[in-house]
Design a protein around this motif. Sequence first.
Motif, mmCIF file in Angstrom:
data_model
loop_
_atom_site.group_PDB
_atom_site.id
_atom_site.type_symbol
_atom_site.label_atom_id
_atom_site.label_comp_id
_atom_site.label_asym_id
_atom_site.label_seq_id
_atom_site.Cartn_x
_atom_site.Cartn_y
_atom_site.Cartn_z
ATOM 1 N N GLU A 1 0.783 -0.866 0.426
ATOM 2 C CA GLU A 1 0.148 -0.062 -0.131
ATOM 3 C C GLU A 1 0.758 1.538 -0.300
ATOM 4 O OE1 GLU A 1 -3.339 0.516 2.718
ATOM 5 O OE2 GLU A 1 -3.771 -1.923 2.323
ATOM 6 N N LEU A 2 1.564 1.263 0.711
ATOM 7 C CA LEU A 2 2.386 2.637 0.661
ATOM 8 C C LEU A 2 3.277 2.330 -0.986
ATOM 9 C CD1 LEU A 2 4.964 1.689 3.652
ATOM 10 C CD2 LEU A 2 3.079 3.558 3.980
ATOM 11 N N ARG A 3 3.729 2.046 -1.375
ATOM 12 C CA ARG A 3 4.352 2.142 -2.884
ATOM 13 C C ARG A 3 3.105 2.399 -3.648
ATOM 14 N NH1 ARG A 3 8.524 -0.368 -5.831
ATOM 15 N NH2 ARG A 3 7.740 -0.943 -8.041
ATOM 16 N N GLN A 4 2.180 1.241 -3.739
ATOM 17 C CA GLN A 4 0.725 2.329 -4.090
ATOM 18 C C GLN A 4 0.468 3.888 -3.632
ATOM 19 O OE1 GLN A 4 -2.327 0.051 -3.410
ATOM 20 N NE2 GLN A 4 -1.878 -1.722 -5.129
ATOM 21 N N GLU A 5 0.393 4.246 -2.824
ATOM 22 C CA GLU A 5 -0.014 5.823 -2.012
ATOM 23 C C GLU A 5 1.081 6.530 -2.829
ATOM 24 O OE1 GLU A 5 -1.322 8.426 -0.120
ATOM 25 O OE2 GLU A 5 -2.070 7.263 -1.017
ATOM 26 N N THR A 6 2.758 6.180 -2.667
ATOM 27 C CA THR A 6 3.826 7.057 -3.519
ATOM 28 C C THR A 6 3.219 7.384 -4.728
ATOM 29 O OG1 THR A 6 5.767 5.288 -1.858
ATOM 30 C CG2 THR A 6 6.045 6.557 -4.259
ATOM 31 N N LEU A 7 2.892 6.562 -5.220
ATOM 32 C CA LEU A 7 2.608 6.388 -7.234
ATOM 33 C C LEU A 7 1.761 7.109 -7.632
ATOM 34 C CD1 LEU A 7 3.210 3.136 -8.767
ATOM 35 C CD2 LEU A 7 4.700 4.954 -9.448
ATOM 36 N N ARG A 8 0.633 7.081 -6.377
ATOM 37 C CA ARG A 8 -0.277 8.511 -6.314
ATOM 38 C C ARG A 8 -0.168 9.541 -5.723
ATOM 39 N NH1 ARG A 8 -4.246 11.042 -3.611
ATOM 40 N NH2 ARG A 8 -3.218 10.027 -1.783
ATOM 41 N N LEU A 9 0.577 10.012 -4.734
ATOM 42 C CA LEU A 9 1.008 11.194 -4.988
ATOM 43 C C LEU A 9 2.244 11.717 -6.211
ATOM 44 C CD1 LEU A 9 1.701 10.878 -0.776
ATOM 45 C CD2 LEU A 9 -0.447 12.439 -2.264
ATOM 46 N N ALA A 10 3.319 11.229 -6.062
ATOM 47 C CA ALA A 10 3.482 11.557 -7.587
ATOM 48 C C ALA A 10 3.043 12.181 -8.066
ATOM 49 C CB ALA A 10 4.240 10.704 -7.535
ATOM 50 N N ASP A 11 1.717 10.553 -8.934
ATOM 51 C CA ASP A 11 0.946 11.680 -9.774
ATOM 52 C C ASP A 11 0.636 12.829 -9.865
ATOM 53 O OD1 ASP A 11 -0.336 11.407 -12.082
ATOM 54 O OD2 ASP A 11 -2.086 10.853 -11.370
ATOM 55 N N ALA A 12 0.746 12.689 -8.705
ATOM 56 C CA ALA A 12 -0.731 14.093 -7.878
ATOM 57 C C ALA A 12 0.236 15.258 -7.910
ATOM 58 C CB ALA A 12 -1.347 14.068 -6.611
ATOM 59 N N ALA B 1 8.180 16.856 2.044
ATOM 60 C CA ALA B 1 8.097 16.223 3.482
ATOM 61 C C ALA B 1 6.121 14.863 3.739
ATOM 62 C CB ALA B 1 6.749 17.216 4.175
ATOM 63 N N ILE B 2 6.084 15.291 2.606
ATOM 64 C CA ILE B 2 4.147 13.565 2.452
ATOM 65 C C ILE B 2 5.704 12.641 1.807
ATOM 66 C CG2 ILE B 2 3.041 13.407 0.172
ATOM 67 C CD1 ILE B 2 1.983 16.623 0.270
ATOM 68 N N MET B 3 6.799 12.381 1.326
ATOM 69 C CA MET B 3 7.241 11.227 0.970
ATOM 70 C C MET B 3 7.728 10.745 2.413
ATOM 71 S SD MET B 3 6.144 10.185 -1.763
ATOM 72 C CE MET B 3 4.899 10.889 -2.033
ATOM 73 N N LYS B 4 7.943 11.444 2.992
ATOM 74 C CA LYS B 4 8.872 10.731 4.584
ATOM 75 C C LYS B 4 8.360 9.735 4.907
ATOM 76 C CE LYS B 4 11.718 14.638 5.303
ATOM 77 N NZ LYS B 4 11.568 16.514 7.168
ATOM 78 N N PRO B 5 6.681 9.691 5.425
ATOM 79 C CA PRO B 5 6.357 8.927 5.431
ATOM 80 C C PRO B 5 5.691 7.605 5.199
ATOM 81 C CG PRO B 5 4.938 10.454 5.524
ATOM 82 C CD PRO B 5 6.437 10.854 5.527
ATOM 83 N N LEU B 6 6.436 7.723 3.654
ATOM 84 C CA LEU B 6 6.050 6.706 3.189
ATOM 85 C C LEU B 6 7.249 5.719 2.379
ATOM 86 C CD1 LEU B 6 3.854 8.292 0.487
ATOM 87 C CD2 LEU B 6 3.421 7.126 1.816
ATOM 88 N N GLY B 7 8.513 6.097 3.440
ATOM 89 C CA GLY B 7 9.556 5.450 2.903
ATOM 90 C C GLY B 7 10.523 6.680 2.394
ATOM 91 N N LEU B 8 10.790 7.664 2.611
ATOM 92 C CA LEU B 8 11.947 8.906 1.979
ATOM 93 C C LEU B 8 13.394 8.421 2.711
ATOM 94 C CD1 LEU B 8 12.696 11.348 0.044
ATOM 95 C CD2 LEU B 8 12.015 12.236 2.484
ATOM 96 N N VAL B 9 14.467 7.693 1.288
ATOM 97 C CA VAL B 9 15.441 7.123 2.067
ATOM 98 C C VAL B 9 16.165 8.729 1.310
ATOM 99 C CG1 VAL B 9 15.261 4.627 2.683
ATOM 100 C CG2 VAL B 9 16.063 5.718 0.473
ATOM 101 N N GLU B 10 16.534 9.285 0.787
ATOM 102 C CA GLU B 10 17.139 10.165 -0.047
ATOM 103 C C GLU B 10 16.519 11.057 -0.946
ATOM 104 O OE1 GLU B 10 21.264 9.928 -2.806
ATOM 105 O OE2 GLU B 10 20.757 7.612 -2.410
ATOM 106 N N VAL B 11 17.123 12.676 -0.602
ATOM 107 C CA VAL B 11 16.372 13.210 -1.767
ATOM 108 C C VAL B 11 17.867 14.281 -2.465
ATOM 109 C CG1 VAL B 11 15.772 16.038 -1.606
ATOM 110 C CG2 VAL B 11 14.720 14.073 -0.243
#
Length: 190
Positions: free
Chosen positions: A125-136, A165-175
């Motif tokens: 689900e985290l992967r799906q949410e990451t893709l959904r937010l990336a699209d948004a 900030a939105i990606m942090k709880p979804l598994g952000l590792v590097e920017v």
Amino acid sequence: MNAHLQPTGSAYFIAKETQVAESHTLSVLVDNEPGVLARVIGLFSGRGYNIESLTVSETEHESHLSRITIVTRGTPSVLEQIKSQLERIVPVHRVVDLTVRAKTLGQERPIEREVALVKVVGSGELRQETLRLADAFHAKVVDATTDHFILEITGKSSKIDQFVAIMKPLGLVEVCRTGIAAMNRGPQGM
């Protein structure tokens, strides 16, 4: 009250006290030669000025010119001093305060954009949410495996800040961010 603590009554004293620090974007056209960037940065560090963002690239290959875009913060008098000191560096051809120019043209700010690469690790689900937010956010997937994504996002710094900030709880590792590239609207050049 001690005399040395009282205002002098001069307009200069009042102006200094009422100036508020603000963020400005400066564009500096320089010769593309070794040591120029170090001299420009040295001017900032030597006087205790902070650089919030810095980008540099050759922009006129035939003329061997590079454009340095610097975002810094200071009072109007400090910003004018920075601009004046930059203009005195020998390989500097031109310094433009894009923020002041934008206001002169009746605009709030110059056009400012930044690019970021954002690595997010996750599954299910985290992967799906990451893709959904990336699209948004209109972020592009530039690399993907079964356990991570690298997303590319372009926009104002505030948009990138929000995305990170939105990606942090979804598994952000590097920017990795490029810094701001900026230009004023309208037909005239720098």
